[in-house]
Design an enzyme around this catalytic site. Structure first.
Site, PDB file in Angstrom:
ATOM      1  N   ARG A 125      -5.609 -14.619   4.376  1.00  0.00           N
ATOM      2  CA  ARG A 125      -4.656 -13.816   5.167  1.00  0.00           C
ATOM      3  C   ARG A 125      -3.272 -14.453   5.115  1.00  0.00           C
ATOM      4  O   ARG A 125      -2.748 -14.916   6.123  1.00  0.00           O
ATOM      5  CB  ARG A 125      -5.144 -13.692   6.602  1.00  0.00           C
ATOM      6  CG  ARG A 125      -6.486 -13.002   6.694  1.00  0.00           C
ATOM      7  CD  ARG A 125      -6.969 -12.916   8.118  1.00  0.00           C
ATOM      8  NE  ARG A 125      -6.200 -11.929   8.889  1.00  0.00           N
ATOM      9  CZ  ARG A 125      -6.397 -11.735  10.199  1.00  0.00           C
ATOM     10  NH1 ARG A 125      -7.271 -12.478  10.852  1.00  0.00           N
ATOM     11  NH2 ARG A 125      -5.711 -10.828  10.846  1.00  0.00           N
ATOM     12  N   ASP A 308     -12.126  -3.324  11.352  1.00  0.00           N
ATOM     13  CA  ASP A 308     -12.599  -4.002  12.564  1.00  0.00           C
ATOM     14  C   ASP A 308     -13.849  -3.366  13.163  1.00  0.00           C
ATOM     15  O   ASP A 308     -14.372  -3.858  14.160  1.00  0.00           O
ATOM     16  CB  ASP A 308     -11.484  -4.045  13.617  1.00  0.00           C
ATOM     17  CG  ASP A 308     -10.313  -4.920  13.186  1.00  0.00           C
ATOM     18  OD1 ASP A 308      -9.251  -4.856  13.823  1.00  0.00           O
ATOM     19  OD2 ASP A 308     -10.469  -5.657  12.194  1.00  0.00           O
TER      20      ASP A 308
HETATM   21  C1  EPZ Z   1      -4.313  -6.855  11.911  1.00  0.00           C
HETATM   22  O1  EPZ Z   1      -4.336  -8.107  11.214  1.00  0.00           O
HETATM   23  C2  EPZ Z   1      -5.305  -7.001  13.067  1.00  0.00           C
HETATM   24  N1  EPZ Z   1      -4.881  -8.103  13.909  1.00  0.00           N
HETATM   25  C3  EPZ Z   1      -6.694  -7.295  12.506  1.00  0.00           C
HETATM   26  O2  EPZ Z   1      -7.629  -7.317  13.588  1.00  0.00           O
HETATM   27  C4  EPZ Z   1      -7.095  -6.159  11.578  1.00  0.00           C
HETATM   28  O3  EPZ Z   1      -8.314  -6.489  10.962  1.00  0.00           O
HETATM   29  C5  EPZ Z   1      -6.026  -5.983  10.471  1.00  0.00           C
HETATM   30  O4  EPZ Z   1      -4.729  -5.787  11.057  1.00  0.00           O
HETATM   31  C6  EPZ Z   1      -6.313  -4.788   9.586  1.00  0.00           C
HETATM   32  O5  EPZ Z   1      -6.431  -3.637  10.331  1.00  0.00           O
HETATM   33  C7  EPZ Z   1      -3.893  -7.877  14.825  1.00  0.00           C
HETATM   34  O6  EPZ Z   1      -3.326  -6.811  14.938  1.00  0.00           O
HETATM   35  C8  EPZ Z   1      -3.499  -9.019  15.686  1.00  0.00           C
HETATM   36  P1  EPZ Z   1      -2.886  -7.120   7.703  1.00  0.00           P
HETATM   37  P2  EPZ Z   1      -3.203  -8.457  10.141  1.00  0.00           P
HETATM   38  O7  EPZ Z   1      -1.650  -7.910   7.550  1.00  0.00           O
HETATM   39  O8  EPZ Z   1      -1.959  -7.774  10.490  1.00  0.00           O
HETATM   40  C9  EPZ Z   1      -2.788  -8.789   3.278  1.00  0.00           C
HETATM   41  C10 EPZ Z   1      -9.330  -8.199  14.969  1.00  0.00           C
HETATM   42  O9  EPZ Z   1     -10.530  -8.270  14.723  1.00  0.00           O
HETATM   43  N2  EPZ Z   1      -1.467  -9.405   3.550  1.00  0.00           N
HETATM   44  O10 EPZ Z   1      -2.758  -5.665   7.982  1.00  0.00           O
HETATM   45  O11 EPZ Z   1      -3.195  -9.908   9.981  1.00  0.00           O
HETATM   46  C11 EPZ Z   1      -3.923  -9.413   4.083  1.00  0.00           C
HETATM   47  O12 EPZ Z   1      -4.391 -10.586   3.502  1.00  0.00           O
HETATM   48  C12 EPZ Z   1      -8.308  -8.552  13.869  1.00  0.00           C
HETATM   49  O13 EPZ Z   1      -8.854  -7.833  16.049  1.00  0.00           O
HETATM   50  C13 EPZ Z   1      -0.851 -10.131   2.550  1.00  0.00           C
HETATM   51  O14 EPZ Z   1      -1.380 -10.290   1.442  1.00  0.00           O
HETATM   52  O15 EPZ Z   1      -3.796  -7.781   8.828  1.00  0.00           O
HETATM   53  C14 EPZ Z   1      -4.961  -8.302   4.083  1.00  0.00           C
HETATM   54  O16 EPZ Z   1      -5.727  -8.353   2.927  1.00  0.00           O
HETATM   55  C15 EPZ Z   1      -8.964  -9.184  12.692  1.00  0.00           C
HETATM   56  N3  EPZ Z   1       0.362 -10.703   2.809  1.00  0.00           N
HETATM   57  C16 EPZ Z   1      -4.091  -7.040   4.109  1.00  0.00           C
HETATM   58  O17 EPZ Z   1      -2.775  -7.435   3.721  1.00  0.00           O
HETATM   59  C17 EPZ Z   1       1.000 -10.562   4.030  1.00  0.00           C
HETATM   60  O18 EPZ Z   1       2.105 -11.098   4.212  1.00  0.00           O
HETATM   61  C18 EPZ Z   1      -4.011  -6.366   5.482  1.00  0.00           C
HETATM   62  O19 EPZ Z   1      -3.801  -7.366   6.419  1.00  0.00           O
HETATM   63  C19 EPZ Z   1       0.352  -9.806   5.021  1.00  0.00           C
HETATM   64  C20 EPZ Z   1      -0.883  -9.236   4.774  1.00  0.00           C
END
Ligand code: EPZ
Length: 426
Positions: A125, A308
């Protein structure tokens, strides 16, 4: 460490009320950094991640007042001065808090020192895109001893096309853009209800935002924001978890105080399985009887099927007739619950980012262990239908995002108690 003891076999019957959304409350609390005035947030869930967020804001110099008694879900936050714009490792190591305070700290104070987010049990992440676009807005960001150091005189509006749809990325840069000089246009944004909820608070604070909840968000930066009062959205993931608990136990459960429009993908999937979901106002009545059919699911960004709820749906899939293929598209290792479900007798085969779940498979009680927040919920759902008494260890993972889950489940007929607790909270 607390454990849950669950005796399976009881259908869930009655009404259970949903708390406020953890994933809305956190960015909305971080938004209080953007003004010196007081921000009052209602419907804040009493979960550990919110406690950590409070500690983080207090460590930066924020005044935080917790409501109690009838006001226990209200929080007053005032960041009159932020003497210490630092997100210390000790506080953020348990939760990826830094990704939500970086933008607001830079926008408000012109500087930030935040601990890089550590490893996470659901896959890699990174926050590379947050950094890339804050730099495009003019922030100078360096990395040093596990910390990001960021500085700017004032952020400048810019054009962002997200390579990946990222929820906290969209939220972080939205909070940066509201105090930036000029206009920011963000494309391929996350459309999650949590983003819309944050934008509603920021607008109430005086921000100029258009398009939140769509793929394109336009922000006209302003020089100052003021205080506001805001009610946090109900938690759609908690609601989905309890709907799946009602379905897996063959119950008749009213999930109330939620926003059914946020749960379209799950409702459609449950209908395809043969589960009835009737919506009345802020309540979804879930009824499942007879044979339920296997249905494939692929996790997608909102409004698709939420990652989730993937583990919780997998628990249900062990009780569906046929084979369900569950594909995890968002995170690259979010199948830690599979091994634990297999200990209870589930028949699941992983191939790359997909898992084939054969059902209907009788589950039997076992000692299992939580690995992350949503995997814990999957184990609790499986234990509700397993034959015998299941011991679920490390439930502190579940306490991060579910408020009084064992009491809520007991209230609709589940046999569940917390070890470390003798029949009822201390
Ligand atoms: C949010 O996480 C939620 N957390 C997560 O919920 C949820 O699983 C996720 O969104 C997806 O819906 C909160 O809102 C606090 P992303 P987030 O950035 O924002 C990649 C729970 O159980 N990415 O949307 O961290 C990343 O690796 C939690 O409540 C990059 O590569 O998730 C992933 O594969 C767990 N570079 C994808 O994007 C970046 O700079 C989506 O992740 C940012 C993200």
């Amino acid at each position: 460490m607390d454990k849950f003891v669950v005796r399976g076999g009881n259908p869930l019957i009655g009404t259970v009320r949903i708390s406020g959304a953890k994933n809305s409350a956190r960015p909305c609390m971080a938004a209080s950094i953007l003004t010196e005035d007081e921000v009052v947030l209602e419907n804040i869930p009493q979960v550990r991640d919110i406690e950590t967020e409070r500690k983080l804001l207090a460590s930066m110099g924020a005044q935080i007042e917790l409501g109690y008694g009838r006001a226990q879900h209200r929080t007053r936050i005032q960041c009159a001065s932020l003497s210490n714009p630092v997100a210390a490792y000790e506080i953020v190591k348990t939760m990826r808090a830094s990704s939500l305070v970086l933008g607001p700290l830079i926008a408000r104070t012109g500087m930030a020192r935040v601990s890089m987010p550590g490893g996470c049990d659901i896959g890699s992440r990174p926050i590379d895109l947050h950094i890339k676009y804050l730099e495009k807005m003019g922030a100078k960001i360096t990395q040093d001893h596990g910390y990001l150091e960021a500085r700017t005189d004032r952020l400048k509006g810019t054009h962002i096309i997200w390579e990946k749809i990222t929820v906290t990325g969209t939220e972080d840069l939205l909070m940066a853009a509201v105090l930036a000089d000029g206009e920011t246009i963000m494309e391929n944004c996350a459309r999650e209800p949590e983003v819309t909820d944050l934008a509603a608070l920021l607008t109430a604070m005086g921000a100029k935002i258009e398009g939140a909840g769509t793929s394109t968000i336009r922000v006209q930066g302003v020089t100052k924001l003021h205080g506001a009062r805001h009610r946090i959205n109900p938690d759609r993931i908690e609601a989905g978890t309890l709907m799946l608990a009602g379905a897996i136990t063959g119950g008749d459960l009213n999930v109330s105080g939620c926003d059914p429009s946020h749960l379209g993908a799950l409702i459609n999937t449950l209908h395809s399985c043969g589960v009835r979901c009737d919506v009345t106002g802020d309540t979804i009545r879930v009824r499942s009887e007879g044979i339920l059919r296997a249905v494939d699911v692929t996790t997608v960004e909102y409004p698709g099927f939420p990652t989730d709820l993937q583990g919780q749906y997998m628990a249900l899939a062990t009780q569906l007739e046929g084979t369900s293929i569950i594909t995890e598209n968002i995170f690259d290792s979010r199948f830690k619950h599979v091994q634990e479900l297999a200990r209870m007798g589930a028949d699941i085969h992983i191939q790359g980012r997909s898992a084939a779940v054969r059902g209907k498979t009788p589950l039997s009680a076992a000692a299992v262990m939580c690995s992350d927040l949503r995997a814990s919920a999957a184990l609790v759902l499986a234990a509700l239908v397993a034959e015998g008494e299941t011991i679920i260890d490390r439930v502190y993972h579940m306490d991060r995002g579910y408020e009084n889950i064992e009491e809520k489940l007991r209230g609709v007929g589940a046999q569940i108690r917390r070890m470390g607790e003798v029949f009822g909270k201390k």
